[in-house]
Scaffold this active site. Structure first.
Site, mmCIF file in Angstrom:
data_model
loop_
_atom_site.group_PDB
_atom_site.id
_atom_site.type_symbol
_atom_site.label_atom_id
_atom_site.label_comp_id
_atom_site.label_asym_id
_atom_site.label_seq_id
_atom_site.Cartn_x
_atom_site.Cartn_y
_atom_site.Cartn_z
ATOM 1 N N ASN A 1 38.376 37.045 63.763
ATOM 2 C CA ASN A 1 38.831 36.098 62.743
ATOM 3 C C ASN A 1 38.918 34.734 63.424
ATOM 4 O OD1 ASN A 1 40.325 34.450 61.032
ATOM 5 N ND2 ASN A 1 41.476 36.173 60.205
ATOM 6 N N GLU B 1 39.466 36.073 72.659
ATOM 7 C CA GLU B 1 38.469 35.006 72.663
ATOM 8 C C GLU B 1 38.206 34.462 74.066
ATOM 9 O OE1 GLU B 1 41.375 34.887 70.984
ATOM 10 O OE2 GLU B 1 40.939 34.746 68.842
ATOM 11 N N ASP C 1 11.530 29.095 65.964
ATOM 12 C CA ASP C 1 12.922 28.647 65.773
ATOM 13 C C ASP C 1 13.842 29.443 66.713
ATOM 14 O OD1 ASP C 1 15.108 27.364 64.745
ATOM 15 O OD2 ASP C 1 15.096 28.424 62.818
ATOM 16 N N SER D 1 22.982 30.812 60.654
ATOM 17 C CA SER D 1 21.818 30.449 61.471
ATOM 18 C C SER D 1 22.033 30.704 62.949
ATOM 19 C CB SER D 1 21.529 28.954 61.345
ATOM 20 O OG SER D 1 20.803 28.697 60.206
ATOM 21 N N GLY D 2 21.000 31.210 63.578
ATOM 22 C CA GLY D 2 21.063 31.437 65.020
ATOM 23 C C GLY D 2 21.667 32.779 65.379
ATOM 24 N N HIS E 1 16.779 25.218 65.342
ATOM 25 C CA HIS E 1 17.285 24.221 64.392
ATOM 26 C C HIS E 1 18.796 24.009 64.529
ATOM 27 C CE1 HIS E 1 18.098 27.609 61.499
ATOM 28 N NE2 HIS E 1 19.058 26.805 61.103
ATOM 29 N N ASP F 1 22.282 38.649 51.318
ATOM 30 C CA ASP F 1 21.434 37.867 52.217
ATOM 31 C C ASP F 1 22.324 37.161 53.236
ATOM 32 O OD1 ASP F 1 19.114 36.642 53.211
ATOM 33 O OD2 ASP F 1 18.899 35.253 51.525
ATOM 34 N N SER F 2 21.693 36.688 54.297
ATOM 35 C CA SER F 2 22.373 35.750 55.186
ATOM 36 C C SER F 2 22.207 34.357 54.582
ATOM 37 C CB SER F 2 21.784 35.820 56.596
ATOM 38 O OG SER F 2 20.397 35.590 56.574
ATOM 39 N N GLU G 1 35.209 36.727 69.333
ATOM 40 C CA GLU G 1 35.877 36.329 68.085
ATOM 41 C C GLU G 1 35.786 37.426 67.033
ATOM 42 O OE1 GLU G 1 37.708 34.030 67.056
ATOM 43 O OE2 GLU G 1 37.346 32.174 68.167
ATOM 44 N N GLN H 1 23.089 29.732 55.321
ATOM 45 C CA GLN H 1 22.954 28.696 56.353
ATOM 46 C C GLN H 1 23.912 28.801 57.524
ATOM 47 O OE1 GLN H 1 23.165 27.678 52.997
ATOM 48 N NE2 GLN H 1 22.566 25.545 52.953
ATOM 49 N N GLY H 2 25.179 29.000 57.255
ATOM 50 C CA GLY H 2 26.150 29.008 58.354
ATOM 51 C C GLY H 2 25.894 30.113 59.360
#
Ligand SMILES: *[C@@H]1O[C@H](CO)[C@@H](O)[C@H](O)[C@H]1NC(C)=O
Length: 240
Positions: free
Chosen positions: A77, A85, A107, A194-195, A61, A188-189, A75, A191-192
């Site tokens: 911060n 980086e 997914d 995700s993956g 998604h 919890d985790s 990364e 939306q940001g």
């Protein structure tokens, strides 16, 4: 953007403050050296995990055109140039062909880097879990959410049984998913994240996928069961 079910409720009740791991702590710098940060035309987008020098695992998604996707490695911060980086454009974005054959199923997505990552203390791959279990162990999930806070967040989560998962979400739960977290809510985790990775015993056990809201009582996070995709991953990475 972890997928949210019952979207209106979710927006009203949870997740609005920052769309990131709730109830976690700052990860020790570069302690999750496989963790990547994905940006979409330079804006915070999703998380992911480096699995070898050319490939990253994320959630289907999170699919966007390869030309608009940058993978940030090493990364800690994301608002500070720390000298660790590596930023590499995506060459290919390959979501699982059966993604969403029913809601949120499969997914899982692979991203090929334009150039190989350079491994060091801050950038290291993680092996995919070959077994679909993590007996007695804790999971560690990590992510930046949508970059606020800007330091990578870590959260230890307990394993939940299939029965607890199905009790929460019913028939939406397939064999390609598992639940982790706290039935009482609060951690919890979101939306940001995700993956991004959920790790057990030094292996990538899951990918942050979906949930009802974030950290809501009775609705733990749902993760992709990575052990179900090892053969597909090998096939794709050998042939692309
Ligand atoms: C991707 O980037 C190109 C070039 O910068 C831009 O024209 C295009 O609109 C972008 N696509 C999306 C989906 O944002």
């Amino acid at each position: 953007m972890r997928t949210i079910v019952f979207a209106l409720l979710a927006v009203a009740v949870a997740c609005s403050p920052g769309l990131k791991i709730i109830g976690g702590y700052d990860c020790p710098p570069n302690s999750q050296p496989w963790q990547v940060y994905l940006t979409f035309n330079g804006e915070p987008w999703c998380g992911g995990s480096l699995i070898n020098e050319r490939w990253v695992v994320s959630a289907a998604h999170c699919k966007i055109p390869a030309s608009n996707l940058t993978v940030h490695l090493g990364e800690h911060n994301v608002n500070v140039e720390e000298g660790t980086e590596q930023r590499i454009g995506a060459e290919k974005v390959i979501p699982h062909p059966d993604y969403n054959d029913q809601p949120f199923n499969n997914d899982f997505m692979l991203i090929k880097l334009k150039e190989p990552a350079i491994f060091n203390e801050c950038v290291k791959p993680i092996p995919l879990a070959t077994r679909c279990s993590c007996a007695g162990e804790q999971f560690l999930v990590s992510g930046w959410g949508h970059g606020n806070p800007s330091v990578l967040q870590c959260l230890k989560l307990p394993v939940l049984s299939k029965q607890q998962c199905v009790r929460a979400y019913g028939s939406r739960i397939t064999e390609n998913m598992f639940c982790a977290g706290f039935m009482k809510g609060g951690k919890d985790s979101c939306q940001g994240d995700s993956g991004g990775p959920i790790v057990c015993n030094g292996e990538l056990r899951g990918v942050v996928s979906w949930g009802k809201g974030c950290a809501e009582q009775g609705y733990p996070g749902v993760y992709v069961e990575v052990c179900r995709y090892t053969a597909w991953t090998k096939h794709v990475t050998d042939n692309n």
